[in-house]
Design an enzyme around this catalytic site. Structure first.
Site, PDB file in Angstrom:
ATOM      1  CB  SER A 159      -1.046  -0.068   1.338  1.00  0.00           C
ATOM      2  OG  SER A 159      -0.195   0.116   2.429  1.00  0.00           O
ATOM      3  N   GLY A 160       2.153   1.159   0.040  1.00  0.00           N
ATOM      4  CA  GLY A 160       3.042   2.182   0.122  1.00  0.00           C
ATOM      5  C   GLY A 160       3.506   2.614  -1.275  1.00  0.00           C
ATOM      6  CB  THR A 187       8.749   1.464  -2.806  1.00  0.00           C
ATOM      7  OG1 THR A 187       9.210   2.578  -2.237  1.00  0.00           O
ATOM      8  CG2 THR A 187       9.639   0.633  -3.868  1.00  0.00           C
ATOM      9  NE  ARG A 198      -0.823   0.217   8.937  1.00  0.00           N
ATOM     10  CZ  ARG A 198      -0.405   1.529   9.404  1.00  0.00           C
ATOM     11  NH1 ARG A 198      -0.433   1.304  10.696  1.00  0.00           N
ATOM     12  NH2 ARG A 198       0.048   2.323   8.798  1.00  0.00           N
ATOM     13  NE  ARG A 199      -3.913   1.210   4.822  1.00  0.00           N
ATOM     14  CZ  ARG A 199      -3.976   1.447   3.579  1.00  0.00           C
ATOM     15  NH1 ARG A 199      -5.126   1.392   2.884  1.00  0.00           N
ATOM     16  NH2 ARG A 199      -3.002   2.055   3.006  1.00  0.00           N
ATOM     17  N   GLY A 242       7.889   0.689   6.029  1.00  0.00           N
ATOM     18  CA  GLY A 242       8.339   1.536   6.699  1.00  0.00           C
ATOM     19  C   GLY A 242       7.432   2.771   7.371  1.00  0.00           C
ATOM     20  CE1 TYR A 287      14.727   5.962   7.364  1.00  0.00           C
ATOM     21  CE2 TYR A 287      16.902   6.429   6.482  1.00  0.00           C
ATOM     22  CZ  TYR A 287      15.402   6.110   6.135  1.00  0.00           C
ATOM     23  OH  TYR A 287      14.916   5.916   4.824  1.00  0.00           O
ATOM     24  CE  LYS A 308      14.921   2.304   6.792  1.00  0.00           C
ATOM     25  NZ  LYS A 308      13.471   1.553   6.332  1.00  0.00           N
ATOM     26  NE  ARG A 324       6.164   9.865   4.726  1.00  0.00           N
ATOM     27  CZ  ARG A 324       6.495   8.767   4.517  1.00  0.00           C
ATOM     28  NH1 ARG A 324       7.698   8.431   3.757  1.00  0.00           N
ATOM     29  NH2 ARG A 324       5.756   7.856   4.780  1.00  0.00           N
TER      30      ARG A 324
HETATM   31  N1  LIG Z   1      11.230   8.362   1.414  1.00  0.00           N
HETATM   32  C1  LIG Z   1      12.488   8.177   1.092  1.00  0.00           C
HETATM   33  O1  LIG Z   1      13.091   9.083   0.597  1.00  0.00           O
HETATM   34  C2  LIG Z   1      13.342   7.149   1.282  1.00  0.00           C
HETATM   35  C3  LIG Z   1      14.546   6.778   0.835  1.00  0.00           C
HETATM   36  C4  LIG Z   1      15.095   5.613   1.164  1.00  0.00           C
HETATM   37  C5  LIG Z   1      14.791   4.378   1.485  1.00  0.00           C
HETATM   38  N2  LIG Z   1      13.410   4.428   1.953  1.00  0.00           N
HETATM   39  C6  LIG Z   1      12.673   3.410   2.578  1.00  0.00           C
HETATM   40  O2  LIG Z   1      12.034   2.730   1.758  1.00  0.00           O
HETATM   41  C7  LIG Z   1      10.851   1.821   2.542  1.00  0.00           C
HETATM   42  C8  LIG Z   1       9.610   2.258   1.405  1.00  0.00           C
HETATM   43  O3  LIG Z   1       9.388   3.779   1.418  1.00  0.00           O
HETATM   44  P1  LIG Z   1       8.022   4.262   0.932  1.00  0.00           P
HETATM   45  O4  LIG Z   1       8.155   5.756   1.058  1.00  0.00           O
HETATM   46  O5  LIG Z   1       7.915   3.572  -0.241  1.00  0.00           O
HETATM   47  O6  LIG Z   1       6.973   3.845   1.859  1.00  0.00           O
HETATM   48  P2  LIG Z   1       5.377   4.084   2.459  1.00  0.00           P
HETATM   49  O7  LIG Z   1       5.075   4.890   1.358  1.00  0.00           O
HETATM   50  O8  LIG Z   1       5.718   5.194   3.520  1.00  0.00           O
HETATM   51  O9  LIG Z   1       4.732   2.920   2.831  1.00  0.00           O
HETATM   52  C9  LIG Z   1       5.183   2.250   3.813  1.00  0.00           C
HETATM   53  C10 LIG Z   1       4.408   1.038   4.065  1.00  0.00           C
HETATM   54  O10 LIG Z   1       4.718   0.422   5.390  1.00  0.00           O
HETATM   55  C11 LIG Z   1       3.267   0.130   5.964  1.00  0.00           C
HETATM   56  N3  LIG Z   1       3.433   0.733   7.321  1.00  0.00           N
HETATM   57  C12 LIG Z   1       3.823   1.746   7.861  1.00  0.00           C
HETATM   58  N4  LIG Z   1       3.614   1.847   8.914  1.00  0.00           N
HETATM   59  C13 LIG Z   1       3.246   0.356   9.625  1.00  0.00           C
HETATM   60  C14 LIG Z   1       2.535   0.007  10.778  1.00  0.00           C
HETATM   61  N5  LIG Z   1       2.705   0.536  11.730  1.00  0.00           N
HETATM   62  N6  LIG Z   1       2.083  -1.297  10.622  1.00  0.00           N
HETATM   63  C15 LIG Z   1       1.980  -1.877   9.483  1.00  0.00           C
HETATM   64  N7  LIG Z   1       2.410  -1.512   8.408  1.00  0.00           N
HETATM   65  C16 LIG Z   1       2.937  -0.156   8.323  1.00  0.00           C
HETATM   66  C17 LIG Z   1       2.346   1.063   5.143  1.00  0.00           C
HETATM   67  O11 LIG Z   1       0.957   0.618   5.385  1.00  0.00           O
HETATM   68  P3  LIG Z   1      -0.160   1.604   5.529  1.00  0.00           P
HETATM   69  O12 LIG Z   1      -0.596   1.758   4.142  1.00  0.00           O
HETATM   70  O13 LIG Z   1      -1.228   0.724   6.051  1.00  0.00           O
HETATM   71  O14 LIG Z   1       0.092   2.721   6.330  1.00  0.00           O
HETATM   72  C18 LIG Z   1       2.750   0.980   3.627  1.00  0.00           C
HETATM   73  O15 LIG Z   1       2.344  -0.180   3.110  1.00  0.00           O
HETATM   74  C19 LIG Z   1      11.092   2.505   3.867  1.00  0.00           C
HETATM   75  O16 LIG Z   1      11.555   1.417   4.377  1.00  0.00           O
HETATM   76  C20 LIG Z   1      11.637   3.643   3.603  1.00  0.00           C
HETATM   77  O17 LIG Z   1      12.472   3.965   5.101  1.00  0.00           O
HETATM   78  C21 LIG Z   1      12.709   5.660   1.953  1.00  0.00           C
END
Ligand SMILES: NC(=O)c1ccc[n+]([C@@H]2O[C@H](COP(=O)([O-])OP(=O)(O)OC[C@H]3O[C@@H](n4cnc5c(N)ncnc54)[C@H](OP(=O)(O)O)[C@@H]3O)[C@@H](O)[C@H]2O)c1
Length: 274
Positions: free
Chosen positions: A62-63, A65, A87-88, A128, A178, A182, A213
């Site tokens: 659902s996120g 990536t 979770r959903r 994440g 952070y 990781k 964000r």
């Molecule tokens: N943002 C950046 O610039 C960046 C850079 C490098 C690496 N990353 C890493 O890449 C990964 C993916 O990032 P993204 O931005 O694509 O992710 P995102 O859009 O924030 O999505 C996160 C996912 O994790 C789930 N999640 C979050 N909190 C949760 C909880 N308490 N319980 C269960 N599920 C939960 C979300 O589910 P729901 O939809 O249900 O909330 C969603 O499916 C992360 O590990 C992040 O740290 C990010």
């Protein structure tokens, strides 16, 4: 009044020096990473992989990536079964998604949902959260505890290839929560001994996120505008997703591999050629 006597002037000077220093560091990193794009016949690799009848699960579909990854996997039709663990329950209008299996779990009681992790050949983890959203403890809970527990259950359930979306700079010895979290989770999953463990360390994700964000938005505006100057500092989620898929198709590769941003970009470029 001279502008450099004012606080604004000092801040501006500091910011300029900071940006130049940052550029120098990233330029160094850029040049220290391999620029080689491997030659691959993607169609043949996809067909070959399809014949193997593999199954997969995705955590975090659902996120941002995760959504992009799911789209790539569905379009390429490389798995005989795709399970989303989250979770959903998610809803999809596109008919292409109708055969997806969904398992809704409580991440606080994952042991009770071990069955959801059984019988998948490949696992992708794009889970994440952020400190801003969940607090420091909540961040560690999701990005470390949930991720590690999921990997343990997947390993026990027969998963042979685990993909983890980590982050650029991940380092278990870092003093930044952070990067330390990781790095720790990468190391602990490596110790589980998957047949193959692929770690992706993307830089700032370029994404049109619905959720607000502010820090990420500012970084994106800056890095998006200068992506040709600082190519190692950002990456699109589609590129990350394509890289994960292309790397999956490279069956029989080394046991543990870490793909830094540059390698992800290169694999992503291969994946773009459909
Ligand atoms: N943002 C950046 O610039 C960046 C850079 C490098 C690496 N990353 C890493 O890449 C990964 C993916 O990032 P993204 O931005 O694509 O992710 P995102 O859009 O924030 O999505 C996160 C996912 O994790 C789930 N999640 C979050 N909190 C949760 C909880 N308490 N319980 C269960 N599920 C939960 C979300 O589910 P729901 O939809 O249900 O909330 C969603 O499916 C992360 O590990 C992040 O740290 C990010």
């Amino acid at each position: 009044m001279n502008i450099f006597d004012s606080n604004w002037g000092k801040t501006l000077s500091f910011f300029t020096v900071f940006v130049v220093a940052l550029a120098a560091v990233f330029n160094y990193l850029e040049n220290s990473e391999t620029d080689e794009i491997p030659r691959m016949d993607l169609n043949a690799m996809e067909e070959n992989y399809r014949q193997k009848n593999r199954t997969c699960f995705i955590l975090g579909a659902s996120g941002e990536t995760g959504k992009a990854l799911l789209k790539e996997i569905v379009e390429r039709n490389i798995f005989s079964k795709i399970t989303l663990i989250g979770r959903r329950q998610l809803t999809f209008e596109d008919k292409a998604y109708e055969n997806l299996v969904q398992k809704v779990v409580d991440f606080e009681k994952l042991d009770e949902y071990a069955e959801a992790f059984h019988g998948h050949d490949v696992g992708y983890c794009c889970l994440g959260t952020t400190k801003a959203k969940a607090g420091a403890e909540g961040f560690v809970r999701v990005d470390h505890d949930y991720v590690l527990k999921s990997a343990e259950l997947a390993k026990a359930g027969g998963c042979s290839h685990f993909h983890l979306e980590s982050s650029k700079g991940a380092d278990k010895t870092s003093s930044f929560l952070y990067l330390k979290t990781k790095g720790q989770v990468e190391a602990e999953i490596e110790d589980l001994g998957f047949e193959r463990f692929s770690v992706y360390r993307p830089a700032v994700l370029l994404v049109d996120r619905e959720e607000s964000r502010p820090a990420e938005w500012v970084a994106q505006q800056f890095l998006g505008a200068f992506s040709s100057v600082f190519p190692t500092m950002s990456i699109s989620i589609t590129t990350v997703a394509r890289a994960m898929v292309v790397n999956t198709l490279k069956d029989g590769e080394k046991k543990v591999e870490i793909l830094e941003n540059k390698a992800i970009c290169n694999f992503g470029k291969i994946g773009a050629k459909k």
